[in-house]
Design a protein around this motif. Structure first.
Motif, PDB file in Angstrom:
ATOM      1  N   ASN A 325      90.411  59.489  -5.035  1.00 57.92           N
ATOM      2  CA  ASN A 325      90.688  58.288  -4.322  1.00 57.92           C
ATOM      3  C   ASN A 325      92.282  58.580  -4.166  1.00 57.92           C
ATOM      4  O   ASN A 325      92.736  57.968  -5.267  1.00 57.92           O
ATOM      5  N   ARG A 327      94.204  57.013  -1.649  1.00 62.63           N
ATOM      6  CA  ARG A 327      94.421  56.220  -0.489  1.00 62.63           C
ATOM      7  C   ARG A 327      95.990  55.736  -1.018  1.00 62.63           C
ATOM      8  O   ARG A 327      96.071  55.301  -1.926  1.00 62.63           O
ATOM      9  N   THR A 345      89.306  60.532  -0.655  1.00 65.10           N
ATOM     10  CA  THR A 345      89.769  59.136   0.404  1.00 65.10           C
ATOM     11  C   THR A 345      91.331  59.611   0.356  1.00 65.10           C
ATOM     12  O   THR A 345      92.037  59.531  -0.387  1.00 65.10           O
TER      13      THR A 345
END
Length: 390
Positions: A325, A327, A345
């Protein structure tokens, strides 16, 4: 040097205020004989107790000198020292919390003319000061903390014995309104506080810490300073490094599986070959760090979380980052060559000028990411248009 008041055989009049420089009771007796014109053989306190050690004599004590007879009267009462009044003398006695202090009116008035003590004694009995049976002015305060204040008014120097709490003296100074002393005390209290130790923790100290901690206990290193420390190849699994300073650290091949590095400072650190499975690095600062060949991929399915992290200019070449992740993380100018970013992500991530050549971005989420100037050469799988909308 101590200043005391001497009287003959309990006579409360015609006393002598003298300075004691000696180190034995014999010195006191010799001084008393000279000043009072007697053959002094005994020194007593105001309750009739024989003093056999000069260390028992305190500054401003009232002493009674005899030629062999006790200084206690027939009724077994302590000698009453009447206040010296009249225009010929400035001396007075204070009863502060049960302890007697002999001083002059000018001492209490001249140094701090705006203080409470000055107002109490500038005009005789202007405040209706109450007196005890000895005629001493009653003041309901701590004698232990009053003594340094009185000495300060005498000579202008702050001298406090080691056993006296400076905070207590400060409160008394505030109560009596001794403004200049308040400044001295606040400075003394500040300087007496131990300096905060911000020095980095060494490898030796940390290993000793690790060995002393049971394996089942959670190790909390939150906010500690490890700047520049060599922590390479250590087992650091599940340790809480939240907000810790790890800048410039050597974490090569360290096992940081499941560790919490949230908001930690990893700038300039070297984590080459480190195990970062399931690591939590939310909002951490790893600008300029080296993470070559790191493993973020957890076979159990626990994904590493680097959301919002500052990864500007990091070198993550060849790292395994499946499902990571990232993000809204910042990877501007980062080297991600030959990284495995399958299912990663990367929504809203800043990938400007990143080198993504040879990367595997299959099923990666690039929606809203900034790929301006990014290099996508020799990619293992084609980048689908729906993956990037910017």
């Amino acid at each position: 040097m101590k200043r005391v008041t001497l009287f003959v055989k309990g006579n409360a009049r015609h006393g002598k205020v003298v300075a004691l420089y000696g180190s034995t009771i014999s010195d006191v007796l010799s001084l008393a004989s000279s000043k009072l014109g007697i053959r002094a053989v005994g020194v007593y306190n105001d309750k009739g107790g024989l003093i056999d050690d000069i260390a028992l004599i305190r500054d401003d004590d009232v002493l009674f000198v005899s030629d062999g007879e006790s200084c206690i009267d027939d009724q077994n009462e302590p000698m009453i020292t009447e206040p010296l009044t009249g225009g010929h003398t400035d001396w007075l006695t204070l009863n502060v919390g049960g302890r007697y202090f002999t001083t002059t009116r000018s001492t209490l008035v001249s140094k701090e003319p705006d203080s409470m003590l000055s107002h109490m004694f500038s005009d005789r009995d202007a405040w209706g000061n109450k007196r005890d049976h000895r005629g001493a002015f009653l003041i309901d305060r701590s004698p232990e903390y009053f003594e340094p204040i009185l000495n300060y008014l005498r000579h202008g120097q702050l001298i406090v014995n080691d056993c006296v709490n400076l905070l207590g003296v400060l409160e008394e100074a505030k109560f009596f309104g001794i403004d200049s002393l308040i400044e001295h005390l606040e400075l003394a209290i500040k300087s007496s506080q131990p300096a905060e130790d911000h020095s980095p923790i060494s490898r030796k100290e940390f290993i000793r810490f690790l060995l002393a901690t049971p394996t089942k206990s959670e190790l909390r290193c939150q906010g500690l300073n490890f700047s520049g420390a060599d922590l390479s190849r250590l087992d650091l699994r599940y340790i809480n490094f939240k907000m810790a300073n790890l800048s410039g650290c050597n974490l090569t091949q360290a096992n940081l599986c499941g560790a919490c590095l949230e908001r930690a400072d990893l700038s300039g650190s070297v984590l080459d070959g480190a195990n970062l499975q399931g690591v939590k690095m939310l909002c951490s600062n790893a600008e300029g760090a080296s993470l070559k060949g790191c493993n973020f991929e957890d076979p159990s399915g626990l994904k590493a979380n680097l959301e919002g992290a500052n990864l500007k200019g990091v070198d993550m070449e060849g790292s395994q980052m499946t499902g990571i992740n990232l993000r809204v993380a910042t990877l501007k100018n980062a080297k991600l060559k030959n990284c495995n970013l399958r299912g990663a992500t990367l929504a809203g991530t800043d990938l400007e000028n990143c080198d993504l050549s040879g990367c595997d971005l299959q099923e990666a989420n690039l929606r809203g990411s900034n790929v301006k100037g990014a290099i996508f050469e020799e990619m293992l799988t084609p980048l689908h248009m729906s993956q990037s909308v910017r």
